[in-house]
Design a protein around this motif. Structure first.
Motif, PDB file in Angstrom:
ATOM      1  N   TRP A  41       0.851  -1.212   0.000  1.00 43.49           N
ATOM      2  CA  TRP A  41       0.000   0.000   0.000  1.00 43.49           C
ATOM      3  C   TRP A  41       0.875   1.247   0.000  1.00 43.49           C
ATOM      4  N   TRP A  42       1.892   1.260   0.871  1.00 44.25           N
ATOM      5  CA  TRP A  42       2.760   2.439   0.950  1.00 44.25           C
ATOM      6  C   TRP A  42       3.564   2.616  -0.335  1.00 44.25           C
ATOM      7  N   ALA A  43       4.084   1.531  -0.890  1.00 47.29           N
ATOM      8  CA  ALA A  43       4.870   1.646  -2.114  1.00 47.29           C
ATOM      9  C   ALA A  43       4.031   2.245  -3.237  1.00 47.29           C
ATOM     10  N   TYR A  44       2.779   1.788  -3.354  1.00 50.12           N
ATOM     11  CA  TYR A  44       1.889   2.334  -4.385  1.00 50.12           C
ATOM     12  C   TYR A  44       1.624   3.816  -4.125  1.00 50.12           C
ATOM     13  N   LYS A  45       1.306   4.154  -2.885  1.00 46.61           N
ATOM     14  CA  LYS A  45       0.979   5.541  -2.518  1.00 46.61           C
ATOM     15  C   LYS A  45       2.172   6.473  -2.733  1.00 46.61           C
ATOM     16  N   ARG A  46       3.330   6.038  -2.281  1.00 46.34           N
ATOM     17  CA  ARG A  46       4.527   6.897  -2.375  1.00 46.34           C
ATOM     18  C   ARG A  46       4.953   7.101  -3.819  1.00 46.34           C
ATOM     19  N   ARG A  47       4.839   6.091  -4.637  1.00 43.06           N
ATOM     20  CA  ARG A  47       5.187   6.266  -6.055  1.00 43.06           C
ATOM     21  C   ARG A  47       4.274   7.288  -6.708  1.00 43.06           C
ATOM     22  N   GLU A  90       2.930   9.793  -5.179  1.00 39.76           N
ATOM     23  CA  GLU A  90       3.384  11.094  -4.678  1.00 39.76           C
ATOM     24  C   GLU A  90       4.597  11.589  -5.461  1.00 39.76           C
ATOM     25  N   LEU A  91       5.431  10.665  -5.890  1.00 41.84           N
ATOM     26  CA  LEU A  91       6.634  11.022  -6.646  1.00 41.84           C
ATOM     27  C   LEU A  91       6.372  11.206  -8.137  1.00 41.84           C
ATOM     28  N   GLY A  92       5.158  10.883  -8.589  1.00 48.46           N
ATOM     29  CA  GLY A  92       4.829  11.014 -10.007  1.00 48.46           C
ATOM     30  C   GLY A  92       5.383   9.892 -10.853  1.00 48.46           C
ATOM     31  N   LEU A  93       5.716   8.766 -10.228  1.00 46.06           N
ATOM     32  CA  LEU A  93       6.300   7.638 -10.955  1.00 46.06           C
ATOM     33  C   LEU A  93       5.276   6.526 -11.132  1.00 46.06           C
ATOM     34  N   PRO A  94       5.393   5.739 -12.202  1.00 45.55           N
ATOM     35  CA  PRO A  94       4.417   4.682 -12.468  1.00 45.55           C
ATOM     36  C   PRO A  94       4.548   3.520 -11.487  1.00 45.55           C
ATOM     37  N   VAL A  95       3.414   2.851 -11.258  1.00 45.23           N
ATOM     38  CA  VAL A  95       3.380   1.678 -10.387  1.00 45.23           C
ATOM     39  C   VAL A  95       2.126   0.887 -10.716  1.00 45.23           C
ATOM     40  N   GLY A  96       2.239  -0.440 -10.691  1.00 48.13           N
ATOM     41  CA  GLY A  96       1.087  -1.281 -10.990  1.00 48.13           C
ATOM     42  C   GLY A  96       0.143  -1.402  -9.808  1.00 48.13           C
ATOM     43  N   SER A  97      -1.127  -1.679 -10.112  1.00 44.72           N
ATOM     44  CA  SER A  97      -2.151  -1.769  -9.070  1.00 44.72           C
ATOM     45  C   SER A  97      -2.292  -3.165  -8.488  1.00 44.72           C
ATOM     46  N   ARG A  98      -1.954  -4.185  -9.264  1.00 44.34           N
ATOM     47  CA  ARG A  98      -2.192  -5.567  -8.832  1.00 44.34           C
ATOM     48  C   ARG A  98      -0.969  -6.423  -9.149  1.00 44.34           C
ATOM     49  N   MET A  99       0.099  -6.099  -8.440  1.00 39.90           N
ATOM     50  CA  MET A  99       1.366  -6.787  -8.693  1.00 39.90           C
ATOM     51  C   MET A  99       1.601  -7.929  -7.721  1.00 39.90           C
ATOM     52  N   GLY A 100       0.585  -8.234  -6.908  1.00 45.47           N
ATOM     53  CA  GLY A 100       0.673  -9.400  -6.023  1.00 45.47           C
ATOM     54  C   GLY A 100       1.362  -9.088  -4.716  1.00 45.47           C
ATOM     55  N   ASP A 101       1.824 -10.156  -4.065  1.00 49.89           N
ATOM     56  CA  ASP A 101       2.584  -9.992  -2.833  1.00 49.89           C
ATOM     57  C   ASP A 101       3.908  -9.298  -3.131  1.00 49.89           C
ATOM     58  N   ALA A 102       4.506  -8.715  -2.107  1.00 47.35           N
ATOM     59  CA  ALA A 102       5.741  -7.960  -2.281  1.00 47.35           C
ATOM     60  C   ALA A 102       6.818  -8.780  -2.988  1.00 47.35           C
ATOM     61  N   LYS A 103       6.926 -10.042  -2.656  1.00 46.26           N
ATOM     62  CA  LYS A 103       7.966 -10.895  -3.243  1.00 46.26           C
ATOM     63  C   LYS A 103       7.788 -11.087  -4.751  1.00 46.26           C
ATOM     64  N   ASP A 104       6.552 -10.832  -5.230  1.00 45.95           N
ATOM     65  CA  ASP A 104       6.250 -11.038  -6.650  1.00 45.95           C
ATOM     66  C   ASP A 104       6.408  -9.776  -7.494  1.00 45.95           C
ATOM     67  N   TRP A 105       6.736  -8.652  -6.869  1.00 51.10           N
ATOM     68  CA  TRP A 105       6.701  -7.378  -7.591  1.00 51.10           C
ATOM     69  C   TRP A 105       7.741  -7.285  -8.710  1.00 51.10           C
ATOM     70  N   TYR A 151      15.457  -3.740  -7.682  1.00 51.76           N
ATOM     71  CA  TYR A 151      14.862  -2.401  -7.757  1.00 51.76           C
ATOM     72  C   TYR A 151      14.017  -2.269  -9.022  1.00 51.76           C
ATOM     73  N   ILE A 152      12.837  -1.699  -8.837  1.00 51.49           N
ATOM     74  CA  ILE A 152      11.950  -1.380  -9.954  1.00 51.49           C
ATOM     75  C   ILE A 152      12.079   0.114 -10.193  1.00 51.49           C
ATOM     76  N   HIS A 153      12.536   0.469 -11.388  1.00 48.14           N
ATOM     77  CA  HIS A 153      12.768   1.888 -11.681  1.00 48.14           C
ATOM     78  C   HIS A 153      11.503   2.550 -12.219  1.00 48.14           C
ATOM     79  N   TYR A 154      11.186   2.323 -13.449  1.00 45.85           N
ATOM     80  CA  TYR A 154       9.969   2.892 -14.041  1.00 45.85           C
ATOM     81  C   TYR A 154       9.666   2.190 -15.357  1.00 45.85           C
TER      82      TYR A 154
END
Length: 235
Positions: A132-138, A140-155, A232-235
């Motif tokens: 939740w925080w990773a999605y929210k913070r990205r 805030e930074l204006g960077l792309p992020v997927g909505s349904r990327m699964g558990d953290a280990k699967d990102w 690390y996931i960049h963009y």
């Protein structure tokens, strides 16, 4: 008669002497003037134009002349140049575009498409979790992020399928992905966090949620060895 001739010779002799004296005096009077003129023409190195300055000046003159020759309007097509068209690797997202142009142009993978599908259709993560925080913070930074990327280990795998650029080099704004049990991550779900800064010594400051409680966002700094062991996931 003899006296007249003698007197005439004396007068001529006196006149010649006078003329010689006058000529000699004039030449003597010219000497200081000539010396002064020579002094004023001495080479002054402090005011000399160097060869490079001369070449630069001649090139400037050539360029000016060229501009004058072309100033007939024949080059005016009536079209304007959009600065975005000069981007070597275009991205619709302005934050991504700025990162590519100013930081990552020579680091992006060959064939990378910055305009890949982000997978974002609104947050699909439970409140307070690290995802939740990773999605929210990205956002805030204006960077792309997927909505349904699964558990953290699967990102990482999910991001790669969508076309995101991923590797093991941390950059500010990245999503850091922890494998299960890696550096205190959940042994079942893994963990994700956001890179807030990469320090000169290689250590990495991250922000994260649910390390000290659901919805509690905290920060910490990982040493360089720990940081470079993550994905690390960049963009």
């Amino acid at each position: 008669m003899a006296r007249r001739k003698e007197g005439r010779r004396r007068r001529v002799a006196i006149l010649l002497l006078a003329m010689l004296f006058a000529a000699g005096g004039g030449a003597w009077m010219l000497l200081p003037h000539e010396a002064a003129a020579y002094e004023s023409r001495r080479f002054d190195e402090s005011k000399a134009v160097t060869s490079s300055q001369l070449i630069e000046s001649s090139h400037a003159a050539d360029r000016s002349q060229t501009r004058e020759n072309l100033a007939d309007g024949s080059w005016d097509t009536g079209e304007t140049i959009d600065a975005n068209d000069l981007t070597l690797l275009h991205a619709d997202n302005p934050v991504v575009r700025a990162l590519i142009d100013g930081r990552d142009l020579n680091a992006t993978p060959q064939g990378f498409d910055p305009d890949h599908d982000s997978g974002d259709d609104g947050s699909g993560y439970p409140y307070g979790q690290c995802t939740w925080w990773a999605y929210k913070r990205r956002h805030e930074l204006g960077l792309p992020v997927g909505s349904r990327m699964g558990d953290a280990k699967d990102w990482t795998d999910a991001a790669q399928r969508l076309g995101y650029w991923t590797d093991s080099t941390p950059r500010r704004g990245d999503i850091a992905v922890f494998r299960p049990d890696q550096r205190g991550a959940s042994p079942v779900y893994g963990h994700v966090a956001i890179v807030e800064n990469v320090n000169p010594d290689g250590s990495v400051a991250i922000s994260e949620s649910n390390v000290k409680g659901l919805g509690v966002v905290t920060t910490r700094t990982m040493d360089a060895d720990t940081a470079h062991g993550l994905q690390y996931i960049h963009y």
